[in-house]
Design a protein around this motif. Structure first.
Motif, PDB file in Angstrom:
ATOM      1  N   ARG B 117       0.828  -1.209   0.000  1.00 34.69           N
ATOM      2  CA  ARG B 117       0.000   0.000   0.000  1.00 34.69           C
ATOM      3  C   ARG B 117       0.860   1.255   0.000  1.00 34.69           C
ATOM      4  O   ARG B 117       0.581   2.217  -0.715  1.00 34.69           O
ATOM      5  N   ALA B 118       1.919   1.230   0.793  1.00 34.12           N
ATOM      6  CA  ALA B 118       2.819   2.397   0.822  1.00 34.12           C
ATOM      7  C   ALA B 118       3.406   2.638  -0.559  1.00 34.12           C
ATOM      8  O   ALA B 118       3.486   3.782  -1.028  1.00 34.12           O
ATOM      9  N   SER B 119       3.793   1.567  -1.212  1.00 35.35           N
ATOM     10  CA  SER B 119       4.403   1.700  -2.529  1.00 35.35           C
ATOM     11  C   SER B 119       3.398   2.219  -3.558  1.00 35.35           C
ATOM     12  O   SER B 119       3.690   3.128  -4.333  1.00 35.35           O
ATOM     13  N   THR B 120       2.188   1.669  -3.525  1.00 38.77           N
ATOM     14  CA  THR B 120       1.171   2.074  -4.504  1.00 38.77           C
ATOM     15  C   THR B 120       0.738   3.517  -4.265  1.00 38.77           C
ATOM     16  O   THR B 120       0.524   4.282  -5.205  1.00 38.77           O
ATOM     17  N   LEU B 121       0.655   3.892  -2.974  1.00 41.71           N
ATOM     18  CA  LEU B 121       0.281   5.269  -2.660  1.00 41.71           C
ATOM     19  C   LEU B 121       1.361   6.248  -3.118  1.00 41.71           C
ATOM     20  O   LEU B 121       1.066   7.337  -3.612  1.00 41.71           O
ATOM     21  N   ALA B 122       2.612   5.858  -2.975  1.00 44.83           N
ATOM     22  CA  ALA B 122       3.708   6.719  -3.440  1.00 44.83           C
ATOM     23  C   ALA B 122       3.633   6.897  -4.959  1.00 44.83           C
ATOM     24  O   ALA B 122       3.813   8.003  -5.479  1.00 44.83           O
ATOM     25  N   THR B 123       3.299   5.823  -5.644  1.00 43.78           N
ATOM     26  CA  THR B 123       3.116   5.907  -7.095  1.00 43.78           C
ATOM     27  C   THR B 123       1.987   6.874  -7.427  1.00 43.78           C
ATOM     28  O   THR B 123       2.091   7.706  -8.326  1.00 43.78           O
ATOM     29  N   MET B 124       0.902   6.772  -6.637  1.00 46.09           N
ATOM     30  CA  MET B 124      -0.245   7.641  -6.857  1.00 46.09           C
ATOM     31  C   MET B 124       0.108   9.114  -6.645  1.00 46.09           C
ATOM     32  O   MET B 124      -0.380   9.986  -7.349  1.00 46.09           O
ATOM     33  N   ARG B 125       0.942   9.369  -5.656  1.00 44.73           N
ATOM     34  CA  ARG B 125       1.355  10.766  -5.413  1.00 44.73           C
ATOM     35  C   ARG B 125       2.188  11.287  -6.569  1.00 44.73           C
ATOM     36  O   ARG B 125       2.033  12.432  -6.983  1.00 44.73           O
ATOM     37  N   ASP B 126       3.080  10.451  -7.085  1.00 45.72           N
ATOM     38  CA  ASP B 126       3.870  10.871  -8.246  1.00 45.72           C
ATOM     39  C   ASP B 126       2.962  11.178  -9.436  1.00 45.72           C
ATOM     40  O   ASP B 126       3.126  12.189 -10.118  1.00 45.72           O
ATOM     41  N   LEU B 127       1.991  10.297  -9.662  1.00 47.61           N
ATOM     42  CA  LEU B 127       1.065  10.498 -10.782  1.00 47.61           C
ATOM     43  C   LEU B 127       0.265  11.786 -10.582  1.00 47.61           C
ATOM     44  O   LEU B 127       0.028  12.540 -11.526  1.00 47.61           O
ATOM     45  N   THR B 128      -0.166  12.035  -9.325  1.00 46.44           N
ATOM     46  CA  THR B 128      -0.957  13.230  -9.033  1.00 46.44           C
ATOM     47  C   THR B 128      -0.130  14.497  -9.273  1.00 46.44           C
ATOM     48  O   THR B 128      -0.624  15.469  -9.836  1.00 46.44           O
ATOM     49  N   ARG B 129       1.131  14.451  -8.859  1.00 44.73           N
ATOM     50  CA  ARG B 129       2.011  15.597  -9.122  1.00 44.73           C
ATOM     51  C   ARG B 129       2.178  15.844 -10.614  1.00 44.73           C
ATOM     52  O   ARG B 129       2.132  16.983 -11.076  1.00 44.73           O
ATOM     53  N   ARG B 130       2.360  14.774 -11.348  1.00 38.46           N
ATOM     54  CA  ARG B 130       2.498  14.937 -12.796  1.00 38.46           C
ATOM     55  C   ARG B 130       1.225  15.502 -13.393  1.00 38.46           C
ATOM     56  O   ARG B 130       1.257  16.356 -14.274  1.00 38.46           O
ATOM     57  N   LYS B 131       0.084  15.038 -12.861  1.00 38.25           N
ATOM     58  CA  LYS B 131      -1.197  15.517 -13.377  1.00 38.25           C
ATOM     59  C   LYS B 131      -1.350  17.018 -13.146  1.00 38.25           C
ATOM     60  O   LYS B 131      -1.855  17.734 -14.001  1.00 38.25           O
ATOM     61  N   LEU B 132      -0.894  17.491 -11.970  1.00 33.38           N
ATOM     62  CA  LEU B 132      -1.004  18.923 -11.675  1.00 33.38           C
ATOM     63  C   LEU B 132      -0.141  19.736 -12.639  1.00 33.38           C
ATOM     64  O   LEU B 132      -0.386  20.915 -12.851  1.00 33.38           O
ATOM     65  N   GLY B 133       0.858  19.093 -13.231  1.00 33.74           N
ATOM     66  CA  GLY B 133       1.773  19.809 -14.114  1.00 33.74           C
ATOM     67  C   GLY B 133       1.381  19.787 -15.585  1.00 33.74           C
ATOM     68  O   GLY B 133       1.994  20.495 -16.377  1.00 33.74           O
TER      69      GLY B 133
END
Lengths: 235, 165
Positions: B117-133
């Motif tokens: 879960r920690a790993s998948t959530l970290a992936t999700m945060r990276d994706l969310t940051r990219r989405k904001l950009g």
């Protein structure tokens, strides 16, 4: 500077056989400009954590510091500190229906004792910060759900308030409106506010700088994950 | 999904014949992924080649029992401890890993869930940051596809964790 500091906080409800230990030695620091999300199943104590963090509830044991000041002492001092530094956003029931958006945002500043003209100016700035400068004179029932949450965020951060405590702030909104609220919280934190948000939505938590898991009354910081293994395919 | 690691995990429970491994693998994973016996023996041959398992002497019926080596045990532990990357994985590996963890590989299932879960959530945060950009809505929606897949996995992991209580 830490905006919020919880040190070994315990919160018990009831006693004897009906004792519920909602928080069990929980420690947490939120820095200025930081967006922290707390995840956990319903009943895991997320709301208790927010209430204790904002001084709406007192820990059974442990210390809570807001803006480096201990949340203790007499009720009046506590209330004043709480009012001037902390704002709340809930899932719904945030706004007073009989007041316009601007008046809703002015309200905390008027309670602070600020003069009406100044409260009005500050409220207009706070509404502009959330993209609602044009909606100032509208009443809550003339606003969409997303706009109402924006007004609630403006009200929570009006004046010098720097800490936003948000309990499922996008819980009642559709997915795109909810995302807009997350983007707004992200933007407010990027410009210096701090936010502690309880959510059960991982998509919302993903906007935060840090994600903590609340389980059995304690927080587990999601560890810095090891790089995913890319196992070789064979057979 | 690596059949290699699945069989290795089974071998850490004790020496097994090839046909036993196949049956246990299918039992543990609910038949979601049938193996043919040829795959099993090919994989066992590679495990032996790589020093992760050893083949015992032939029995009266011409069958060989396989046993895990220390290196194999370490490799199985490493597999359980490593989150599965979202990037290029066949999606079932995680489900199979949890099924094998649950059916008694001597690992802390909850720790496996939490690490994932920690790993998948970290992936999700990276994706969310990219989405904001990104400025292009289409690009944001493509990132959303990955974000929602990650969300589904996290919800499933939460569900697994609750089921373990």
């Amino acid at each position: 500077m830490s905006v919020l500091d919880l040190r070994d906080v315990h919160r018990d409800f009831g006693s004897g056989a009906s004792l519920v230990r909602a928080l069990r030695g929980l420690s947490l620091t939120v820095e200025a400009g930081e967006f922290v999300a707390v995840m956990g199943a319903s009943g895991s104590g997320k709301t208790t954590l927010l209430n204790v963090a904002g001084g709406l509830d007192r820990p059974t044991r442990g210390e809570v510091l807001v803006a480096d000041r201990l949340l203790t002492g007499d009720r009046a001092a506590l209330a004043a500190l709480r009012r001037r530094t902390v704002g709340y956003v809930f899932q719904d029931l945030n706004l007073i229906p009989a007041l316009s958006a601007l008046e809703n945002v002015m309200l905390p500043r008027e309670l602070d004792g600020v003069r009406t003209a100044q409260a009005r100016t500050e409220a207009a700035v706070a509404l502009a910060d959330v993209g609602l400068a044009d909606a100032a004179s509208r009443f809550p029932d003339e606003l969409s759900g997303g706009q109402r949450q924006r007004v609630a965020i403006a009200r929570a951060l009006v004046g010098s308030r720097a800490l936003l405590l948000a309990d499922e702030p996008a819980g009642a909104l559709d997915s795109t409106t909810g995302e807009d609220i997350m983007k707004l919280l992200r933007a407010r934190c990027d410009s210096g506010a701090s936010c502690l948000m309880a959510t059960h939505e991982s998509r919302h938590a993903a906007y935060a700088d840090r994600v903590l898991f609340l389980q059995d009354g304690t927080l587990t910081e999601s560890p810095t994950p090891s790089a995913p293994a890319h196992t070789k395919e064979d057979a | 999904m690596s059949i290699r690691h699945g069989l290795l995990a089974l071998l850490t429970r004790g020496p097994r014949y090839g046909y036993q491994l196949r049956a246990e693998f299918e039992t543990a994973t609910g038949g979601a992924w049938p193996l043919n016996i040829g795959q099993v023996y090919t994989t066992l041959g590679r495990l032996e080649r790589d020093g992760l398992a050893v083949r015992g002497a032939e029995d009266a019926e011409g069958r060989h029992v396989y046993a895990v080596t220390d290196a194999g045990r370490a490799e199985a532990a490493r597999w359980f401890a490593s989150p599965v990357g979202r990037a290029d994985r066949p999606r079932d590996e995680l489900a199979v890993k949890l099924a094998l963890a649950l059916t008694g590989s001597g690992v802390d299932v909850r720790a496996v869930v939490q690490a994932q879960r920690a790993s998948t959530l970290a992936t999700m945060r990276d994706l969310t940051r990219r989405k904001l950009g990104v400025a292009e809505p289409a690009q944001a929606l493509v990132l959303d596809a990955q974000i929602f897949q990650a969300e589904a996995e996290i919800r499933w992991l939460d569900h697994c964790e609750r089921s373990l209580r």
